[in-house]
Design a protein around this motif. Structure first.
Motif, PDB file in Angstrom:
ATOM      1  N   PRO A 172       0.945  -1.070   0.078  1.00  0.00           N
ATOM      2  CA  PRO A 172      -0.011   0.099  -0.185  1.00  0.00           C
ATOM      3  C   PRO A 172       0.929   1.213   0.027  1.00  0.00           C
ATOM      4  CG  PRO A 172      -0.791  -1.776   1.367  1.00  0.00           C
ATOM      5  CD  PRO A 172       0.454  -2.124   0.913  1.00  0.00           C
ATOM      6  N   GLN A 173       0.477   2.321  -0.828  1.00  0.00           N
ATOM      7  CA  GLN A 173       0.955   3.580  -0.968  1.00  0.00           C
ATOM      8  C   GLN A 173       2.405   3.145  -1.727  1.00  0.00           C
ATOM      9  OE1 GLN A 173      -1.809   4.684  -0.412  1.00  0.00           O
ATOM     10  NE2 GLN A 173      -1.052   6.684   0.316  1.00  0.00           N
ATOM     11  N   GLY A 218      -3.508  15.363  -5.720  1.00  0.00           N
ATOM     12  CA  GLY A 218      -2.027  15.173  -5.811  1.00  0.00           C
ATOM     13  C   GLY A 218      -1.412  14.007  -4.752  1.00  0.00           C
ATOM     14  N   LYS A 219      -2.362  13.843  -3.765  1.00  0.00           N
ATOM     15  CA  LYS A 219      -1.997  12.719  -2.871  1.00  0.00           C
ATOM     16  C   LYS A 219      -2.176  11.224  -3.737  1.00  0.00           C
ATOM     17  CE  LYS A 219      -1.119  15.887   0.231  1.00  0.00           C
ATOM     18  NZ  LYS A 219       0.239  15.816   0.888  1.00  0.00           N
ATOM     19  N   ARG A 220      -1.203  10.393  -2.979  1.00  0.00           N
ATOM     20  CA  ARG A 220      -1.516   9.009  -3.386  1.00  0.00           C
ATOM     21  C   ARG A 220      -2.412   8.151  -2.530  1.00  0.00           C
ATOM     22  NH1 ARG A 220       4.081   6.253  -4.047  1.00  0.00           N
ATOM     23  NH2 ARG A 220       4.582   8.260  -4.926  1.00  0.00           N
ATOM     24  N   VAL A 221      -3.257   7.261  -3.101  1.00  0.00           N
ATOM     25  CA  VAL A 221      -4.135   6.375  -2.309  1.00  0.00           C
ATOM     26  C   VAL A 221      -3.818   5.032  -2.757  1.00  0.00           C
ATOM     27  CG1 VAL A 221      -5.684   8.265  -1.695  1.00  0.00           C
ATOM     28  CG2 VAL A 221      -5.973   6.918  -3.688  1.00  0.00           C
ATOM     29  N   THR A 222      -4.257   4.204  -1.786  1.00  0.00           N
ATOM     30  CA  THR A 222      -4.435   2.953  -2.257  1.00  0.00           C
ATOM     31  C   THR A 222      -5.968   2.463  -1.759  1.00  0.00           C
ATOM     32  OG1 THR A 222      -2.062   2.241  -1.910  1.00  0.00           O
ATOM     33  CG2 THR A 222      -3.743   0.327  -1.852  1.00  0.00           C
ATOM     34  N   VAL A 261      -6.346   3.772   2.068  1.00  0.00           N
ATOM     35  CA  VAL A 261      -5.230   4.029   2.705  1.00  0.00           C
ATOM     36  C   VAL A 261      -4.620   5.208   2.020  1.00  0.00           C
ATOM     37  CG1 VAL A 261      -2.835   3.414   3.282  1.00  0.00           C
ATOM     38  CG2 VAL A 261      -4.617   1.743   3.257  1.00  0.00           C
ATOM     39  N   GLY A 262      -4.447   6.307   2.974  1.00  0.00           N
ATOM     40  CA  GLY A 262      -3.836   7.548   2.239  1.00  0.00           C
ATOM     41  C   GLY A 262      -5.070   8.878   2.372  1.00  0.00           C
TER      42      GLY A 262
END
Length: 131
Positions: free
Chosen positions: A4-5, A108-112, A102-103
């Protein structure tokens, strides 16, 4: 492997197309497709795993998604896992009835994301939040 991430199927965000090919080999198909937010993107199709690259000059990975049951986290979480198992075994996962994430869900942010149907994971996506 799902980290994740970090990575999904060995593919990292911002990886180049040649980097993806080194990890996954030649795709079944690769085509430019329309995207309602970005205009056009490139999709590399590996069957149950799809890799999406920006249509910019550098063409880096912004999303990778899979329905492949062989892709699992170190704790054994992946397609087919229960919502409860994701909540229990994936650090920082926040779950609703439809998805465990997750995230930070901000542009602009990363997520799983572990997409759920009937309480089970049906798809896992690692990517940047676009909008």
């Amino acid at each position: 492997m799902i980290v994740p991430q970090v990575e999904l199927a060995g593919v990292h965000l911002l990886m180049s197309e040649p980097g993806v090919r080194r990890v996954l080999g030649k795709p079944k198909s690769s085509k430019t497709i329309k995207d309602e937010i970005q205009g056009t993107v490139r999709r590399m199709d590996y069957g149950k795993t799809k890799v999406y690259l920006s249509a910019t000059a550098d063409g880096t990975v912004f999303s990778v998604t899979t329905t492949d049951r062989r892709q699992k986290t170190a704790a054994g979480i992946g397609v087919g896992s229960s919502r409860a198992a994701v909540a229990r075994k994936v650090r920082s996962a926040r779950c609703t009835a439809r998805v465990c994430v997750v995230g930070t869900e901000r542009a602009g942010k990363r997520v799983t994301a572990f997409a759920l149907r009937d309480g089970r994971v049906v798809r896992v996506t690692l990517g940047f939040v676009i909008d």
